[in-house]
Structure formats: structure tokens, C-alpha cells
Design a protein around this motif. Structure first.
Motif, mmCIF file in Angstrom:
data_model
loop_
_atom_site.group_PDB
_atom_site.id
_atom_site.type_symbol
_atom_site.label_atom_id
_atom_site.label_comp_id
_atom_site.label_asym_id
_atom_site.label_seq_id
_atom_site.Cartn_x
_atom_site.Cartn_y
_atom_site.Cartn_z
ATOM 1 N N ARG A 239 0.899 -1.149 0.008
ATOM 2 C CA ARG A 239 0.198 0.031 0.035
ATOM 3 C C ARG A 239 0.762 1.405 0.004
ATOM 4 O O ARG A 239 0.552 1.996 -0.677
ATOM 5 N N ALA A 240 2.068 0.979 0.877
ATOM 6 C CA ALA A 240 2.722 2.543 0.961
ATOM 7 C C ALA A 240 3.567 2.644 -0.570
ATOM 8 O O ALA A 240 3.740 3.989 -0.801
ATOM 9 N N SER B 27 13.314 1.145 0.101
ATOM 10 C CA SER B 27 13.013 0.888 1.301
ATOM 11 C C SER B 27 13.368 1.737 2.409
ATOM 12 O O SER B 27 12.568 2.115 3.261
ATOM 13 N N LYS B 28 14.396 2.610 2.225
ATOM 14 C CA LYS B 28 14.502 4.011 2.894
ATOM 15 C C LYS B 28 13.522 4.954 2.934
ATOM 16 O O LYS B 28 13.090 5.321 3.906
ATOM 17 N N ALA B 29 12.987 5.234 1.485
ATOM 18 C CA ALA B 29 12.009 6.174 1.440
ATOM 19 C C ALA B 29 10.647 5.517 2.361
ATOM 20 O O ALA B 29 9.828 6.439 2.800
ATOM 21 N N GLU C 35 11.241 6.226 6.114
ATOM 22 C CA GLU C 35 11.236 7.607 6.380
ATOM 23 C C GLU C 35 9.720 8.458 6.443
ATOM 24 O O GLU C 35 9.412 9.054 7.165
ATOM 25 N N ARG C 36 8.784 7.688 5.480
ATOM 26 C CA ARG C 36 7.608 8.240 5.077
ATOM 27 C C ARG C 36 6.491 7.705 5.852
ATOM 28 O O ARG C 36 5.213 8.252 6.049
ATOM 29 N N SER D 226 14.967 -0.872 7.795
ATOM 30 C CA SER D 226 14.917 -0.961 6.201
ATOM 31 C C SER D 226 15.155 -2.498 5.787
ATOM 32 O O SER D 226 14.893 -2.756 4.779
ATOM 33 N N ALA D 227 15.958 -3.291 6.641
ATOM 34 C CA ALA D 227 16.410 -4.631 5.979
ATOM 35 C C ALA D 227 15.135 -5.448 6.090
ATOM 36 O O ALA D 227 14.897 -6.151 5.015
ATOM 37 N N THR D 228 14.188 -5.181 6.995
ATOM 38 C CA THR D 228 12.849 -6.033 6.849
ATOM 39 C C THR D 228 12.034 -5.547 5.850
ATOM 40 O O THR D 228 11.419 -6.462 5.163
#
Length: 339
Positions: free
Chosen positions: A11-12, A26-28, A31-32, A39-41
Motif C-alpha cells: 500500500r505504501a 526501502s529507505k523512503a 522515512e515516510r 529497512s532490512a525487514t
């Protein structure tokens, strides 16, 4: 891996990609969105979603974007539509309330949907086979020429001109008009035409040929069903999304010109007046529309669907807002036709 978290990640990704048109990493996401994991998960979840064909990586070392299947899961899991604001609802009501006839309703509706969604709006004229008879008028326009006017419950009007063998008599026409409306008012037009087949034999012999001609005119009106009309607005909006189409918007524009394609689409999606149907990308049979999605809803009177309306745009679409808008407009159109 939690299925709920995996769906939250999907969904994200959909929401971010629709908003930014940039592949999502993944980083974004961390953060959002408050996903509550590292991030690894998230990367592991994204790898699983990719294995399932719900997202894809357009370029090496880039983020992910949804596939048609990913959009489908996203749409199917929507629990609520994005609510429309009170000013938006009032604007819809006010704009459609000013319509003076069916043509005006259709014209205003497509322009309104195109403006609200920034997509291509499509509306099918009410189907005659699904419409009821509101009134049938017989108007002499010359001593031996008669105008037969069929007014459907949706406001659709069909007219036929008949040449008669004898001079028309106002008193006789009044009696025939009363009998025809008594037999047909409130019935589906197809049922009314069938019932009226027996009417000539119930009338004086000298009036039967005229009544048979009138009944044939009503049957002829149904031929219009083979030439159903659709109205479009906002095709220029596609230019805003040129980068969303793999090659060009040319195939989409070509498909839009084939009204039979649009009629087939809307016909497939218009059975439930309370539902909003969504067809995404490859689910659309026409190859020229594979880069698009269609959101549609039926409209009519009560539970009786007479036609459909909707919007067409790129698969990278704000589905919750678009679905809410299409449903709201369809409901207002139904109320306008009932009025």
C-alpha cells in the motif's frame, strides 16, 4: 513475514509511486511511513512482493513500482474510499442541478468528472432497453403527418414521423394517446412495445392501421439501441501523463475514438448501481488500453441501471479518490434523472 505488514508495504509503495512517479525504495518507505520495522525487514518484504509479481524493479539498483497485479490487490483491499469534502459534494449537486435536459445532464457530467479527476471522463447515454416509458405523445404536424414522441423515464427522448393514409382527427388521436399511455406507462420500453402489439385489435377497425403504424414506430425506436452513444471529455488530460505510457498516448487515443470499445467496457461494468468497478491494465481486453485503468459505476433509477459512467487514466492513478468521485457523480446523476 506478516501478511498484514506485507500488504502495508505494498500500500505504501502504491501511494508513494502514485504521488511521486518515482520508484520507491526501502529507505523512503521507512522515512515516510510508520511501518515499525527496519529497512532490512522492508527489503525482505519487498523481495517477497516482487516474487509474487506485485511489484517490479524497473532499473538495476532502483526502487520498486507496482505491477497491474499489485494495483489489483491494492484496490481489492481498500476498505473505504477517500471521503469527498462538503464543498465538493455541493459543487457536484449545484453543477448537475442546473441541467435542462438529458443532453445537458450528460454534457455537464463528463465535464465535471474530467475536471474533478483530471482523467478522461466517459458516459453512456441511457440504454433504451433498460428504460421505462414515462409518456408517449402523438402530435399532428400536418393533416396526414404525425410526430410520435417517446419520453423515457431517464429523460431520453425518441421521435419518429409517420405519414398517414387519412387525415388525422384530434379526437381520435386523443383516444389513441390515452389508450397507449394506459398500456405502456411505467413499463420497460421493450415490454411496452410487446404489450402494444395487441392494442390495434382492441380498437375500432377504422383506427387500426394508424395504431399499427404507431406501434411500428415504437419498435423502430429500439433500433437506436444498436447505435448507443458515449460522450467523452478531458482527452487532453492524457497529455499530463505522457510519461506513464510505455510508448506514447497514441494507442490510447485511437482506442478512445472507437466508441464500440468504450460501450463494451461500460456495458461489462454497469450491472450493480451501488458498486464501483475497476479494471486495471492488462485486464482490459483492448491492447491499446493496457497502460490504463477504467473506474466506472452504473446509474439509473433506484436499483435499475440504465447505463454507466466512469473515467479512464493511467494505471498510476489515485484509486481511492477516483473511485469516490465516480460513485458520488453516479449517485447525483441518478437523482437528477429521477427528478
Amino acid at each position: 513475514m506478516s501478511d498484514e505488514r506485507r500488504l502495508a508495504v505494498l500500500r505504501a509503495i502504491v501511494e508513494d509511486y502514485v504521488e511521486t512517479r518515482e520508484p520507491v525504495g526501502s529507505k523512503a518507505l521507512v522515512e515516510r511511513h510508520r511501518l515499525g520495522v527496519s529497512s532490512a525487514t522492508i527489503r525482505n518484504d519487498m523481495a517477497a512482493l516482487e516474487d509474487e509479481g506485485l511489484i517490479t524493479q524497473p532499473h538495476t539498483s532502483a526502487g520498486r513500482v507496482p505491477t497491474d497485479a499489485g494495483y489489483r490487490v491494492f484496490v481489492d483491499r481498500l476498505s473505504t474510499f477517500k471521503p469527498m469534502s462538503l464543498p465538493e459534494k455541493q459543487a457536484i449537486h449545484g453543477f448537475l442541478a442546473g441541467a435542462v435536459d438529458l443532453d445537458d445532464v450528460v454534457d455537464r457530467t463528463v465535464r465535471l468528472m474530467a475536471s474533478l479527476t483530471h482523467q478522461v471522463a466517459v458516459m453512456q447515454y441511457p440504454s433504451l432497453t433498460r428504460s421505462t416509458v414515462r409518456h408517449i405523445e402523438l402530435i399532428p404536424i400536418a393533416p396526414q403527418r404525425l410526430l410520435v414522441v417517446v419520453i423515457a423515464g431517464t429523460g431520453r427522448v425518441e421521435q419518429r414521423v409517420l405519414e398517414t393514409e387519412s387525415v388525422l382527427d384530434d379526437a381520435v388521436l386523443g383516444e389513441i394517446r390515452a389508450r397507449i399511455n394506459a398500456e405502456s406507462a411505467g413499463l420497460l420500453l421493450t415490454d411496452a412495445a410487446t404489450r402494444l402489439q395487441d392494442l390495434p385489435e382492441q380498437l375500432p377497425a377504422e383506427d387500426r392501421d394508424l395504431v399499427r403504424s404507431i406501434v411500428r414506430a415504437l419498435d423502430d425506436a429500439l433500433v437506436e439501441e444498436r447505435e448507443e452513444r458515449v460522450v467523452l471529455a478531458g482527452a487532453n488530460n492524457l497529455a499530463r501523463f505522457g510519461q506513464d505510457f510505455p510508448d506514447s498516448i497514441g494507442p490510447v487515443l485511437d482506442a478512445l475514438e472507437e466508441h464500440v470499445v468504450l460501450l463494451r467496457l461500460l456495458g461489462e461494468l454497469s450491472h450493480d448501481p451501488n458498486a464501483v468497478a475497476v479494471r486495471i491494465g492488462s485486464e482490459l481486453q483492448h491492447e491499446g488500453l493496457h497502460g490504463t485503468s477504467v473506474v466506472s459505476s452504473g446509474y439509473g433509477s433506484g436499483q435499475d441501471v440504465v447505463a454507466a459512467l466512469g473515467v479512464l487514466g493511467p494505471t498510476r492513478m489515485d484509486y481511492p479518490t477516483t473511485m469516490a468521485t465516480v460513485r458520488a457523480v453516479a449517485r447525483y446523476v441518478s437523482r437528477a434523472l429521477d427528478g
